[in-house]
Design an enzyme around this catalytic site. Sequence first.
Site, PDB file in Angstrom:
ATOM      1  N   GLU A 157       0.830  -1.208   0.000  1.00 31.38           N
ATOM      2  CA  GLU A 157       0.000   0.000   0.000  1.00 31.38           C
ATOM      3  C   GLU A 157       0.862   1.256   0.000  1.00 31.38           C
ATOM      4  OE1 GLU A 157      -3.801  -1.880   2.410  1.00 31.38           O
ATOM      5  OE2 GLU A 157      -2.546  -0.412   3.444  1.00 31.38           O
TER       6      GLU A 157
ATOM      7  N   GLU B   8      -0.951 -10.212  -6.554  1.00 35.75           N
ATOM      8  CA  GLU B   8      -0.831 -10.922  -7.814  1.00 35.75           C
ATOM      9  C   GLU B   8       0.163 -10.227  -8.745  1.00 35.75           C
ATOM     10  OE1 GLU B   8      -5.195 -11.299  -6.470  1.00 35.75           O
ATOM     11  OE2 GLU B   8      -3.577  -9.829  -6.337  1.00 35.75           O
TER      12      GLU B   8
END
Length: 131
Positions: free
Chosen positions: A42, A53
């Site tokens: 983040e 992913e």
Amino acid sequence: MDALFEAASVARQNAYAPYSRFKVAASIRTPSGSIYSGVNVESASFPVGTCAEAGAIAAMVLAGERQISEILIVGEGDALVTPCGACRQRIFEFAGGGDPRIHVAGPGGVRTSFSLHLLLPHAFGPDLMPP
């Protein structure tokens, strides 16, 4: 499957999620049998973060591989943590014309599996690009 789950579970401990506190990891198996992992990262400057992913795909590409045989995503909570739309497209890009299985897990293990074609029907991919 156990190796994918273990790799993702270990990786998830290193996710960087100080804002959402929702740690996610993904592990990819390639046709060679190699496993590559990634975690969500983040940023205070939303939406600049990256998905687990995407990190796993980047690790795979860095190692010189280009095809996903299967991917496992592990997150917290009771809900299924499936790939976002952008990651579904990323997985399709490296499907090699196949239909890799996408396994969704929680901390206790795999909850369900999907085919990529089920999660991303009628996908746009490299074979549709003009020569």
